[in-house]
Every structure is written in structure tokens, then in C-alpha cells.
Write an enzyme that holds these catalytic residues in place. Sequence first.
Site, PDB file in Angstrom:
ATOM      1  N   ASN A   7     114.487  49.637 -20.082  1.00  0.00           N
ATOM      2  CA  ASN A   7     113.950  48.179 -19.374  1.00  0.00           C
ATOM      3  C   ASN A   7     112.262  48.455 -19.645  1.00  0.00           C
ATOM      4  OD1 ASN A   7     112.898  46.100 -17.824  1.00  0.00           O
ATOM      5  ND2 ASN A   7     114.088  46.590 -16.193  1.00  0.00           N
ATOM      6  N   ARG A  92     117.268  45.831 -21.703  1.00  0.00           N
ATOM      7  CA  ARG A  92     117.181  44.702 -20.902  1.00  0.00           C
ATOM      8  C   ARG A  92     116.053  43.896 -21.622  1.00  0.00           C
ATOM      9  NH1 ARG A  92     113.816  42.646 -16.048  1.00  0.00           N
ATOM     10  NH2 ARG A  92     114.833  40.773 -15.600  1.00  0.00           N
ATOM     11  N   HIS A 209     121.610  36.201  -5.647  1.00  0.00           N
ATOM     12  CA  HIS A 209     120.683  37.246  -5.978  1.00  0.00           C
ATOM     13  C   HIS A 209     119.301  37.092  -5.113  1.00  0.00           C
ATOM     14  CE1 HIS A 209     118.996  40.624  -9.100  1.00  0.00           C
ATOM     15  NE2 HIS A 209     118.168  40.028  -8.440  1.00  0.00           N
ATOM     16  N   GLY A 211     116.476  39.327  -4.464  1.00  0.00           N
ATOM     17  CA  GLY A 211     115.473  40.403  -4.351  1.00  0.00           C
ATOM     18  C   GLY A 211     114.083  39.987  -4.365  1.00  0.00           C
ATOM     19  N   ARG A 242     106.863  33.715  -5.424  1.00  0.00           N
ATOM     20  CA  ARG A 242     106.943  32.522  -6.114  1.00  0.00           C
ATOM     21  C   ARG A 242     107.381  31.338  -5.226  1.00  0.00           C
ATOM     22  NH1 ARG A 242     110.790  35.374 -10.268  1.00  0.00           N
ATOM     23  NH2 ARG A 242     109.430  36.593 -11.582  1.00  0.00           N
ATOM     24  N   ARG A 287     111.149  43.287   4.681  1.00  0.00           N
ATOM     25  CA  ARG A 287     111.165  44.123   5.782  1.00  0.00           C
ATOM     26  C   ARG A 287     109.906  44.022   6.457  1.00  0.00           C
ATOM     27  NH1 ARG A 287     113.003  48.835   1.375  1.00  0.00           N
ATOM     28  NH2 ARG A 287     111.637  47.333   0.179  1.00  0.00           N
ATOM     29  N   GLY A 333     118.223  43.587  -3.407  1.00  0.00           N
ATOM     30  CA  GLY A 333     117.334  44.203  -2.169  1.00  0.00           C
ATOM     31  C   GLY A 333     117.634  43.645  -1.020  1.00  0.00           C
TER      32      GLY A 333
HETATM   33  P1  ADP Z   1     113.549  43.356  -7.613  1.00  0.00           P
HETATM   34  O1  ADP Z   1     113.589  42.017  -7.834  1.00  0.00           O
HETATM   35  O2  ADP Z   1     112.162  43.860  -7.959  1.00  0.00           O
HETATM   36  O3  ADP Z   1     114.454  43.924  -8.672  1.00  0.00           O
HETATM   37  P2  ADP Z   1     115.063  44.435  -5.439  1.00  0.00           P
HETATM   38  O4  ADP Z   1     116.295  43.673  -5.776  1.00  0.00           O
HETATM   39  O5  ADP Z   1     114.928  45.901  -5.332  1.00  0.00           O
HETATM   40  O6  ADP Z   1     113.910  43.930  -6.319  1.00  0.00           O
HETATM   41  O7  ADP Z   1     114.472  43.652  -3.976  1.00  0.00           O
HETATM   42  C1  ADP Z   1     113.417  44.278  -3.431  1.00  0.00           C
HETATM   43  C2  ADP Z   1     112.952  43.300  -2.315  1.00  0.00           C
HETATM   44  O8  ADP Z   1     114.266  43.414  -1.317  1.00  0.00           O
HETATM   45  C3  ADP Z   1     111.686  43.900  -1.110  1.00  0.00           C
HETATM   46  O9  ADP Z   1     110.741  43.375  -1.594  1.00  0.00           O
HETATM   47  C4  ADP Z   1     112.421  43.419  -0.039  1.00  0.00           C
HETATM   48  O10 ADP Z   1     111.912  41.885   0.135  1.00  0.00           O
HETATM   49  C5  ADP Z   1     114.088  43.288   0.073  1.00  0.00           C
HETATM   50  N1  ADP Z   1     114.757  44.364   0.914  1.00  0.00           N
HETATM   51  C6  ADP Z   1     114.927  45.630   0.384  1.00  0.00           C
HETATM   52  N2  ADP Z   1     115.494  46.249   1.439  1.00  0.00           N
HETATM   53  C7  ADP Z   1     115.519  45.458   2.670  1.00  0.00           C
HETATM   54  C8  ADP Z   1     115.839  45.528   3.954  1.00  0.00           C
HETATM   55  N3  ADP Z   1     116.602  46.507   4.153  1.00  0.00           N
HETATM   56  N4  ADP Z   1     115.663  44.347   4.603  1.00  0.00           N
HETATM   57  C9  ADP Z   1     115.122  43.288   4.134  1.00  0.00           C
HETATM   58  N5  ADP Z   1     114.731  43.046   3.003  1.00  0.00           N
HETATM   59  C10 ADP Z   1     114.912  44.182   2.041  1.00  0.00           C
END
Ligand code: ADP
Length: 401
Positions: A7, A92, A209, A211, A242, A287, A333
Site C-alpha cells: 500500500n 492497493r 465502514h 474509520g 471531512r 476516542r 476503527g
Molecule cells: P483509517 O481510516 O485510517 O484506516 P481506522 O479504520 O484504523 O482508520 O480507524 C481509526 C479511527 O477509529 C480513529 O481515528 C478513531 O476515531 C477510531 N477508533 C479506533 N478505536 C476506537 C475506540 N476504541 N473508540 C472509538 N473510536 C475508535
Amino acid sequence: MIILVINAGSSSVKFTLFDMKDDKKVLATGLIERIGIEGTSMKYSNWKGEKSQGSVDVKNPKEAVKVISERLVDTKYGVIGALSEIKAVGHRIVHGGEKVNRPVRVTEEVKGILKDCFSMSPLHNPHNLAGIEACEGVLKGVPNVGVFDTAFHSTMPPRTFLYGIPYELYTKDQIRRYGFHGTSHAYVSRAAARFDGRPIEDLRIVSAHLGNGASITAVKGGKSYDTSMGLTPLEGVIMGTRSGDIDPAVIFHIMKIKGLSYQEVDNLLNKQSGVLGLAGIGSSDLRDIEEAANKGNKQCAQALDIYAYRIRKYIGAYLVALGGLDILVFTAGAGENSNTLRAAILEGLDGLGFKLDRARNDVRSSDIRVISTDDSPYKIMVVPTNEELAIAEFTSEVLAS
Ligand code: ADP
């Protein structure tokens, strides 16, 4: 069969080496970051639990792939005897436009398509291409496979992908909705169906999804029917930084009253908005925002409420678009880890068929799991996404065909 997944981003190259024959085991994984800037470093770990971290002399993607390759066969940390054991590299790739509707072996023609999409994906496609060319140079003769974020959404019908703007902007300039996170949506919807024991062809799934970037997809019979991101990942739900959906006139208005250029507004909507902008504590990480809200920060509580509400609206819209629902999937996430976010999204919807089981929702786990009650009309699941594994699986499928 050994597959390397790459990636390549603007200043980093992430990699994972899989042994697909040995239960899809991760042999090694890591990344090189801050490429081309001061403080370039590499993190590496292998299946034996050995780890290394330190600075490396890497100025471009080709040097990054060379260093990664050397590490994989290194006498101390290596996991394979020779680079010839790598049967393919899966990349990717973010944007494939309209011409790519599945993972494909990279040819000169595919590279041309990738280049044609530079203007629609300036932050990703040029680096994805650089990653491919680096592998071609370093791992000579090893086939490269492109797995495109947009490909899963190529099944969307015109009613979902066309914008209400002059038709020529689509026919002449390819301005339409493409959608992203396709590899993740494909992976989690397939995994949910498998876990549920029903053929995906019979299912209506909404996958969320959530994240840093976030998108919601309506999956009908295993195919993407609609998704919340559009021409670019800016459309849809509110995300980490965003804005998501916005009245386009807000842009012209901001430009007028603040005297901003279009690049400045682009930056404002992509990098300074979303929960980062709404919460106002300098973090886009849920978090941090949840913690501040729990301590009484009202603006943070409001930001979380807006974030959850926008997701809830999309779930409702897609339930109607699909003419019903079988499974709602939370992933990435925040979707996988935040029980409070999931509860907030579904609050008060028991009567509409989303019966969340509080105790199941509160369990912390990295396993795929059901979090609805046994009598819930719609099944609600948490499905950990694994984009690297999905890319490796698609890559072996392409090789096999
Ligand atoms: P990316 O989109 O960069 O791949 P991820 O899927 O790893 O990111 O998601 C990261 C985000 O997920 C963090 O910025 C946070 O907002 C959220 N996140 C991760 N763990 C937790 C948690 N335990 N509680 C709440 N939000 C979380």
C-alpha cells in the site's frame, strides 16, 4: 503461495507478506514512513514475534521496496529463503474510474487507466503507480495485481451513480459517483454472509465502514448497489476531518465571504472539517472526543451526536433503497471498537427492527460477532475488516484465473 501486499501512499509504503497456503498466515508486516522527508524510518515485525524499528536511508518508493525485500530475506529477521518465493504482489489502488470493475493483473494498459485517474485521485493514484513501478524494478518478473477501492462499486446502477448535473459532464468528463473503501465493503459483506451461513446472493446488507474516512454501502446480493462516497471520498457521512455531504453553495459562499481560493476550501472541507472541526479540541480521533464529552465538553458531545445522526440517516436511506435489510455490519476503527457510537447510531430504533443487545454490544473483541438480540428482525454484526488480507485473497484469485 506467498503474496506480498503493498500500500504505497504519499510518504509511506505499508507491506504485509502472506502465506496463503498456510491458513493465510501473516509472515511479516510493517511500513516505511516519512519517505523523502527527514526522519525516514521503518517498522517491521514477523510471525516469530521479532520486531525491529529504526531509521532507514530511503528517498523514494523504489528504494523502499528494495529495503523491504532485503528485510524479508534477511538472515536475522527474514521469513523467506529467496525473493523468488513471492508469487505475486497485490497493490492497493484507490481510483480505477469506470474501466476497472474487478482486481486485475497490472499491464501497461492498466497503468494507463491508473494515470487517467490522477486528476480524480491526486493524493493517491500517483503514489499507487509509483509503488507498482518500484515492484516491477525490484522484484523482476513477479506479477503485480491491482486491487482498486472503486472496483466493488462498479455494479452501481445509473440511478445511484449519476449526479443531477448536465449529462455531458458524465459522458465527456466522467463526473459521476464512484465510491471508495470497496475492498473493505466487499470483504466484510462476504465475511458477514459466511458467518451467518446464508448465500450472499440472497442477502441485503448495509455495511458501515467507520474509520478516519467513513462510508456506508448498500450491498444487494453481494454487489454494491449504492454507497455514500462519490466522485471523491469527500461525499457522504461526516468523517474524521471531512465534511461529508454539504450544500454545494456553502463552498461559493465561503469563498466569497472569506476570500478563500478553491484549494483553500478543498483543504478546509477535507482536512479541517468533520468531527475535528465540529468538536474543536484539535483531534479527529473519536476516542479523544468521546473522552472529552464524558468529562462534560458539550461541543464534543454535540459533534458525536451529529456524527452518529448522519450515519443513522444513511442506514435508513439504504434500508429503503434495498427494499428491506438482512444484516447491518459495523467495521473499521470506530465501527469495530466504539460501543457507544454503535448504540448512539441505533438509539430508539428497536421498534423499527434494529434490536441492539446492550451486553453483546459492550463486549470488546477482535472477532466477528452478532450484537443484535436473537429476535431482532435485522441482524446487526461487527465484522473486523482486513484490507490487506482481502487484497491478498483477490491477488491469488487473479493469479488462479
Ligand atoms: P483509517 O481510516 O485510517 O484506516 P481506522 O479504520 O484504523 O482508520 O480507524 C481509526 C479511527 O477509529 C480513529 O481515528 C478513531 O476515531 C477510531 N477508533 C479506533 N478505536 C476506537 C475506540 N476504541 N473508540 C472509538 N473510536 C475508535
